[in-house]
Design an enzyme around this catalytic site. Structure first.
Site, PDB file in Angstrom:
ATOM      1  N   SER A 204       2.737  -3.227   8.377  1.00 18.97           N
ATOM      2  CA  SER A 204       1.657  -3.558   7.473  1.00 18.97           C
ATOM      3  C   SER A 204       0.673  -4.494   8.174  1.00 18.97           C
ATOM      4  O   SER A 204       0.120  -4.154   9.215  1.00 18.97           O
ATOM      5  CB  SER A 204       2.220  -4.160   6.194  1.00 18.97           C
ATOM      6  OG  SER A 204       1.272  -4.116   5.168  1.00 18.97           O
ATOM      7  N   ASP A 443       1.686   6.309   0.629  1.00 18.68           N
ATOM      8  CA  ASP A 443       1.298   4.900   0.651  1.00 18.68           C
ATOM      9  C   ASP A 443      -0.215   4.800   0.459  1.00 18.68           C
ATOM     10  O   ASP A 443      -0.978   5.340   1.264  1.00 18.68           O
ATOM     11  CB  ASP A 443       1.700   4.294   1.994  1.00 18.68           C
ATOM     12  CG  ASP A 443       1.164   2.887   2.189  1.00 18.68           C
ATOM     13  OD1 ASP A 443       0.786   2.227   1.194  1.00 18.68           O
ATOM     14  OD2 ASP A 443       1.138   2.431   3.356  1.00 18.68           O
ATOM     15  N   HIS A 468       5.175   2.956   2.305  1.00 16.44           N
ATOM     16  CA  HIS A 468       4.733   1.834   3.125  1.00 16.44           C
ATOM     17  C   HIS A 468       5.843   1.302   4.042  1.00 16.44           C
ATOM     18  O   HIS A 468       6.875   0.832   3.571  1.00 16.44           O
ATOM     19  CB  HIS A 468       4.233   0.727   2.196  1.00 16.44           C
ATOM     20  CG  HIS A 468       3.330  -0.256   2.850  1.00 16.44           C
ATOM     21  ND1 HIS A 468       2.133   0.094   3.428  1.00 16.44           N
ATOM     22  CD2 HIS A 468       3.440  -1.597   3.023  1.00 16.44           C
ATOM     23  CE1 HIS A 468       1.541  -0.979   3.908  1.00 16.44           C
ATOM     24  NE2 HIS A 468       2.318  -2.013   3.687  1.00 16.44           N
TER      25      HIS A 468
END
Length: 514
Positions: A204, A443, A468
């Site tokens: 991320s 995601d 994700h």
């Protein structure tokens, strides 16, 4: 609710998707869903980038997570100035596992995990790719904590570090990358491993850092695995409504009737709230922990659930399906709000109360709030064709919110100026190398990710059913075959980078003797 709705982040350690409260689709604006793992999304003002947390307790008990040694590096406060106070130092935490390392003599590789907007402890139970592959590569494992999180706090304490914009001014992505560079060099010197190739990994926001690190510090990192890294989710590159468009698509693909019920529910909630006793009715209907002050409290909470479910729509439970099954087959009444309540309970579980339970701000909430008012300006809006109530992104409102909160404006174009992003395929085709961008297409943040190969060694790996950061999490017996295959492909590519590096190293050594 302020206008930055931070939508990418990691929450506490739960079985699949923890509580992710409001996403504020009302009031003064939206806040970007947070980048990171799932964790710390309770603040209605700030939701970081995030990844799913699984059950860390079981992973932490595994032997592959033993042999961790904690160290502290005397880190420079400001890497980019020569003012006297720039040379102030703080203790930055990093953790090493040398159990499987092949040693400096064989130039065995070093795997480095970049901490994101959370304390480093969050990573040991969740991130599996380093620990599970270290023995295959005989790799040294290094985990580095991001400045201003966990125990890596400048100015001696969190209170001092977060005191005002002057002390927070050293809290940004460029400083974090320079921190990582110093620590990696220090570790290589400490282990006499100057020739050991380094592979950096991030998830991320951490994935964004990993990809940027490879571009900014190619002399330190041989390659980077950037999992669910929305490096293109910035103004003038990705539309502000892109995140919510994928949330809407995920729900629509699962169940059109579920999507339609959610879309209709906002108007129903507002209509009831407008009545003299409407908020009391809604409070009882949704078993709120305290009486609602306005309809936005409820709508923000529900929107946060739907966004979390989409962002972390992972096997084996697939939370979007869990919500939609309960909305389509309600157990709390056949009316729209009865169906919505059923979906909420299915996602959150049976609790004494919902919506506005008192919560404490986590350091992720506090830290990510500043970061999105500094350089991580992620535009977030809602278009007319989503399943949410529309709310356009207004950069001027966003800037004013940050100025009101911190006394300084954000730099909305600094990330793309410093790291790039525009015309990325054209630029990186000749300039970049050895980066894996992995994305699960369910995601919502994949909308800001690199989804196509840029060159032979800057590659995109996508999974249609992925969510994700799923690829870098610890493996489980229930992992589907497509996820197993994705991880194998990532390992294959990294092995190729390392093999090519050693080939080049041998050629260089032979050249010195001629």
């Amino acid at each position: 609710m302020k206008s930055r709705m931070v939508a990418l982040q990691w929450l506490p350690i739960l079985m699949l998707i923890p509580v992710m409260h409001s996403t504020s689709v009302t009031a003064k604006g939206l806040r970007v869903p947070r980048l990171a793992r799932l964790g710390g999304m309770n603040n209605p003002r700030v939701r970081p980038l995030g990844r799913i947390s699984r059950n860390s307790a079981s992973f932490a008990a595994s032997s592959i997570y033993h042999n961790l040694q904690t160290f502290y590096y005397n880190q420079t406060l400001d890497h980019f100035n020569y003012r006297p106070d720039s040379f102030d130092m703080f203790q930055q935490r990093y953790v090493i596992n040398s159990k499987y390392w092949g040693g400096a003599i064989s130039n065995a590789p070093i795997f480095v995990y970049f901490g994101e907007e959370a304390p480093l402890e969050y990573d040991f139970g969740d991130i599996g790719i380093l620990a599970e592959n270290a023995h295959r590569f005989k790799a040294l494992q290094v985990y580095i904590e991001h400045r201003y999180y966990g125990k890596s706090i400048p100015f001696g304490s969190r209170n001092e570090a977060f005191k005002n914009a002057s002390t927070l001014g050293y809290f940004n992505s460029a400083q974090a990358l320079a921190d990582y560079a110093e620590i990696i060099i220090h570790v290589k010197e400490k282990f006499h491993a100057q020739r050991s190739p380094v592979i950096v990994v991030g998830a991320s926001y951490g994935g964004m850092l990993a990809s940027w690190f490879r571009l900014k510090y190619p002399h330190i990192a041989l390659g980077a695995l950037a999992s669910s890294a929305p490096i293109l989710y910035f103004t003038d590159i990705t539309p502000a409504h892109a995140y919510v468009s994928i949330v809407t698509k995920d729900f629509r693909e699962d169940s059109q009737s579920c999507h339609d019920t959610i879309k209709k529910s906002w108007t129903v909630i507002d209509k009831i709230a407008s009545k003299p006793d409407g908020l009391s009715i809604l409070s009882k209907k949704f078993k709120t922990c305290k009486p609602l002050n306005n309809s936005s409290e409820l709508k923000d909470y529900l929107a946060g659930i739907y966004m979390a479910a989409a962002q972390y729509d992972a096997p084996p439970s697939y939370p979007v399906t869990v919500i939609c099954r309960s909305i389509d087959e309600p157990s709390f009444g056949n009316d729209i709000l009865g169906r919505i309540f059923a979906g909420m309970v299915a996602y959150r579980g049976e609790l004494p109360c919902y919506v506005n339970k008192p919560t404490k701000e986590t350091e992720t909430d506090v830290g990510w709030s500043w970061q999105t008012c500094a350089d991580m300006v992620i535009p977030f809006g809602i278009s007319n064709d989503s399943m949410f109530q529309p709310y356009p992104f207004d950069l001027n409102v966003y800037i004013n919110d940050c100025k009101d909160e911190y006394g300084v404006p954000p730099r909305p174009h600094w990330v793309t100026t410093y790291f790039g992003g525009h015309d990325i395929k054209l630029i990186l085709k000749r300039f970049g190398s050895n980066i894996i961008f992995s994305n699960g297409l369910r995601d919502p943040y994949s909308s800001g990710g690199v989804l196509q190969n840029i060159s032979e060694s800057v590659v995109a790996i996508t999974t249609v059913k992925g969510s994700h950061c799923l690829d870098v999490l610890a493996t489980t017996k229930s992992d589907p075959q497509w996820l197993v295959a994705q991880r194998k492909e990532e390992v294959r590519i990294i092995r190729k980078w390392i093999r090519n590096y050693f080939s080049d190293l041998d050629a260089c050594e032979k050249g010195k003797h001629h």
